[in-house]
Design an enzyme around this catalytic site. Sequence first.
Site, short mmCIF file in Angstrom:
data_model
loop_
_atom_site.label_atom_id
_atom_site.label_comp_id
_atom_site.label_asym_id
_atom_site.label_seq_id
_atom_site.Cartn_x
_atom_site.Cartn_y
_atom_site.Cartn_z
N ARG A 160 0.83 -1.22 0.00
CA ARG A 160 0.00 0.00 0.00
C ARG A 160 0.86 1.26 0.00
O ARG A 160 0.60 2.21 -0.74
CB ARG A 160 -0.90 0.01 1.24
CG ARG A 160 -2.07 -0.95 1.19
CD ARG A 160 -2.84 -0.89 2.50
NE ARG A 160 -1.98 -1.26 3.61
CZ ARG A 160 -1.86 -2.47 4.10
NH1 ARG A 160 -2.58 -3.45 3.61
NH2 ARG A 160 -1.05 -2.72 5.11
N ASP A 265 14.17 7.76 7.14
CA ASP A 265 13.24 8.08 8.23
C ASP A 265 13.30 7.00 9.30
O ASP A 265 12.75 7.16 10.38
CB ASP A 265 11.81 8.19 7.68
CG ASP A 265 10.82 8.56 8.79
OD1 ASP A 265 11.14 9.48 9.57
OD2 ASP A 265 9.75 7.92 8.90
N HIS A 289 12.08 8.88 12.53
CA HIS A 289 10.95 7.94 12.37
C HIS A 289 9.62 8.67 12.56
O HIS A 289 8.90 8.43 13.55
CB HIS A 289 11.08 6.76 13.35
CG HIS A 289 10.22 5.59 12.96
ND1 HIS A 289 10.54 4.30 13.27
CD2 HIS A 289 9.05 5.52 12.29
CE1 HIS A 289 9.61 3.47 12.82
NE2 HIS A 289 8.68 4.21 12.21
O1 LIG Z 1 4.86 0.58 11.80
C1 LIG Z 1 4.39 1.71 11.83
O2 LIG Z 1 3.18 1.92 11.98
C2 LIG Z 1 5.28 2.91 11.65
O3 LIG Z 1 6.58 2.59 11.46
C3 LIG Z 1 5.14 3.89 12.81
O4 LIG Z 1 4.02 4.57 12.58
#
Ligand SMILES: O=C(O)[C@H](O)CO
Length: 324
Positions: A160, A265, A289
């Site tokens: 997605r 990120d 992140h």
């Molecule tokens: O796995 C996730 O949802 C992301 O890395 C953090 O939002």
Amino acid sequence: MPGEKPKVYITRRIPKPGIDILKDHCNLSFWDSDEAIPKEDLLKHVAGIDALLCMLTDPIDKEVLDAAGANLKVVSTMSVGYEHINIEECKKRNIFVCNTPNVSTDSVAELTVALLLLTCRRLLEGVNAVKNGEWGKWKPMWLCGTELSQRTLGILGLGRIGYGVARRLKPFGIKRLIYNDVCSVGYADDIDAKFVDFDTLLSESDIICICCNLTPQTKHIFNKNAFKKMKNSAILINTGRGGVIQHDDLYEALTSDQITAAGLDVTEPEPLPMDHPLVGLHNCVILPHMGSNTWDSRNKMAETAAGNILAVFRNETAIGQVNI
Ligand SMILES: O=C(O)[C@H](O)CO
């Protein structure tokens, strides 16, 4: 849900929409902090619970499952990733594991595009140059970057999010879209993306976006050997998981002109220590992140994680059921 209310432990303060879903139906307690719960506290607080709502920073291993005991029926993580949960161990104990798969797709895809532009066009270097008084008279070869137009974009992991990134980048004039994944996927036709093997993705892409999960197959797949196969002009973007890249090898590749730049990120470890060699590089843009850091996503993540717990207790199908 007939009978006694299930005991639910939440390992962090979470947005109110999540709490609102659970509060009338469960006995709720939570770690009242924005910081991650220390392991020893987690072990204490999970004793006797029926459901655990956790974050990607909480390792849900055998020790935690043992400490929780036999009543634990569901572990619901407020994240897409679930590599912090021992899925096999949960399976053995008939514990449902759920994630929040659909609700942060747009926020992460948007962030990926932002990071890609930031990195390709050297925008942070430009901002810093202004702040540090380094902006002199216009120079023809100063802070020149890479444009997207007529480039080949490679995506590792056309799920997605990968699809969301590709769809957003196509209007920039991308000439060719190639991808690699564990299998060829349905999204590809919609964006005219061609499945290629990993080596072809490495050698033919001008820009590579890592949008895949961390699995034994993807762990450190971007290593010394992979960097050698990439174009010297290539730019690597990672918004999947830090562990997909071998960071010492990335440092080597960025400082020996093996590749041109990277935008991350996600890193390994997180947080990346201030004195990590990648932090000081001008050609490595690192974000903390923050792919899904929008209120839209965070509220929906909390709602989904909470809703998944109720679904399990009501014998309904949870939205992101990953193991049973
Ligand atoms: O796995 C996730 O949802 C992301 O890395 C953090 O939002």
